[in-house]
Design a protein around this motif. Structure first.
Motif, PDB file in Angstrom:
ATOM      1  N   LYS A 173       0.829  -1.207   0.000  1.00  0.00           N
ATOM      2  CA  LYS A 173       0.000   0.000   0.000  1.00  0.00           C
ATOM      3  C   LYS A 173       0.861   1.254   0.000  1.00  0.00           C
ATOM      4  N   GLU A 174       1.945   1.247   0.780  1.00  0.00           N
ATOM      5  CA  GLU A 174       2.845   2.395   0.802  1.00  0.00           C
ATOM      6  C   GLU A 174       3.472   2.621  -0.569  1.00  0.00           C
ATOM      7  N   ILE A 212      -5.918   7.590   5.862  1.00  0.00           N
ATOM      8  CA  ILE A 212      -4.896   8.137   4.959  1.00  0.00           C
ATOM      9  C   ILE A 212      -3.720   8.687   5.753  1.00  0.00           C
ATOM     10  N   ARG A 213      -4.011   9.417   6.820  1.00  0.00           N
ATOM     11  CA  ARG A 213      -2.947  10.030   7.616  1.00  0.00           C
ATOM     12  C   ARG A 213      -2.003   8.986   8.200  1.00  0.00           C
ATOM     13  N   VAL A 214      -2.558   7.872   8.660  1.00  0.00           N
ATOM     14  CA  VAL A 214      -1.723   6.822   9.245  1.00  0.00           C
ATOM     15  C   VAL A 214      -0.774   6.240   8.202  1.00  0.00           C
ATOM     16  N   HIS A 215      -1.304   5.908   7.015  1.00  0.00           N
ATOM     17  CA  HIS A 215      -0.466   5.324   5.967  1.00  0.00           C
ATOM     18  C   HIS A 215       0.593   6.307   5.482  1.00  0.00           C
ATOM     19  N   LEU A 216       0.214   7.567   5.294  1.00  0.00           N
ATOM     20  CA  LEU A 216       1.181   8.543   4.815  1.00  0.00           C
ATOM     21  C   LEU A 216       2.204   8.896   5.888  1.00  0.00           C
ATOM     22  N   SER A 217       1.814   8.837   7.142  1.00  0.00           N
ATOM     23  CA  SER A 217       2.759   9.066   8.223  1.00  0.00           C
ATOM     24  C   SER A 217       3.840   7.994   8.219  1.00  0.00           C
ATOM     25  N   ARG A 218       3.445   6.746   8.046  1.00  0.00           N
ATOM     26  CA  ARG A 218       4.411   5.643   7.997  1.00  0.00           C
ATOM     27  C   ARG A 218       5.303   5.754   6.768  1.00  0.00           C
ATOM     28  N   LEU A 219       4.710   6.164   5.642  1.00  0.00           N
ATOM     29  CA  LEU A 219       5.491   6.332   4.420  1.00  0.00           C
ATOM     30  C   LEU A 219       6.509   7.456   4.589  1.00  0.00           C
TER      31      LEU A 219
END
Length: 228
Positions: A159-160, A194-201
């Protein structure tokens, strides 16, 4: 242009269909036409289609809905066709998986050039070549799905990677939370997803995740990828 390159033109306006057919056949393309979603899906089932020119506003299922349906099964290049030049429609079309956006008032030369360009990018007419995006210290190899920071490979979840690739392929365009949810989570979820995934990315690609260089917030709207 190879004669076997097949273009599907989908539009409920007969005059537009005939105009597009004339433009494209004059360049050596083979053209199949459809006036609605049912005909378009039948054409896709019965033929090998290299590219689709798809009207947005049609009776019944519109072009966006048809694009979403096609993308569930195929990566065939899709160029949206619209009577108006609207950034909102353009960004929505790209978020759904469209490859380009053409205004109906465009010249024959521009329409043909855009079709040829999207075919080249997709590799529909030639063997897929190694494609790499370079943005300063960040590099993406689309052939191998590898991502490098300052030459060092980094590990991303599927996903990232898909999120990063999508942003990198559309630099400087702003995508809203709703558009990203629709594209990557089938509309299920909220801003927090969205924020969680983009934060990890960001933790993996940014020097300082709190001051991102690549994927930046557009307050109150969503995000964009800085392609400078």
């Amino acid at each position: 242009m190879k004669e076997e390159t097949t273009i599907l033109v989908v539009d409920d306006d007969k005059s537009i269909i005939e105009l597009m057919r004339d433009f494209l056949e004059n360049e050596g393309f083979y053209v199949i036409t459809a006036f609605d979603t049912i005909q378009a899906l039948a054409a896709l089932k019965d033929n090998t289609i290299d590219c689709i020119i798809l009207d947005i506003m049609m009776p019944g299922q519109n072009g966006f809905e048809l694009c979403r349906q096609i993308r569930m099964e195929s990566n065939v290049p899709i160029l949206f066709l619209s009577a108006i030049s609207d950034d909102v429609d353009k960004i929505r079309g790209l978020a759904l998986g469209g490859d380009d956006y053409i205004v109906k008032t465009a010249s024959p030369g521009e329409i043909v050039a855009r079709v040829k360009a999207v075919l080249r990018r997709s590799g529909s007419q030639q063997e897929l070549k190694k494609k790499v995006f370079n943005y300063g210290r960040l590099s993406l190899n689309l052939s191998t799905r590898e991502v490098f920071i300052e030459g060092r490979p980094i590990s991303l979840t599927p996903k990232e990677y898909d999120l990063l690739r999508f942003f990198a392929e559309h630099p400087n365009l702003v995508f809203s939370y709703d558009q990203l949810l629709e594209k990557f989570w089938e509309g299920i979820g909220d801003k927090h997803t969205i924020r969680v995934h983009l934060s990890r990315l960001r933790e993996k690609i940014e020097l300082d995740p709190n001051k991102p260089q690549f994927i930046v917030n557009v307050w109150g709207i969503g995000y964009r990828f800085k392609g400078e």
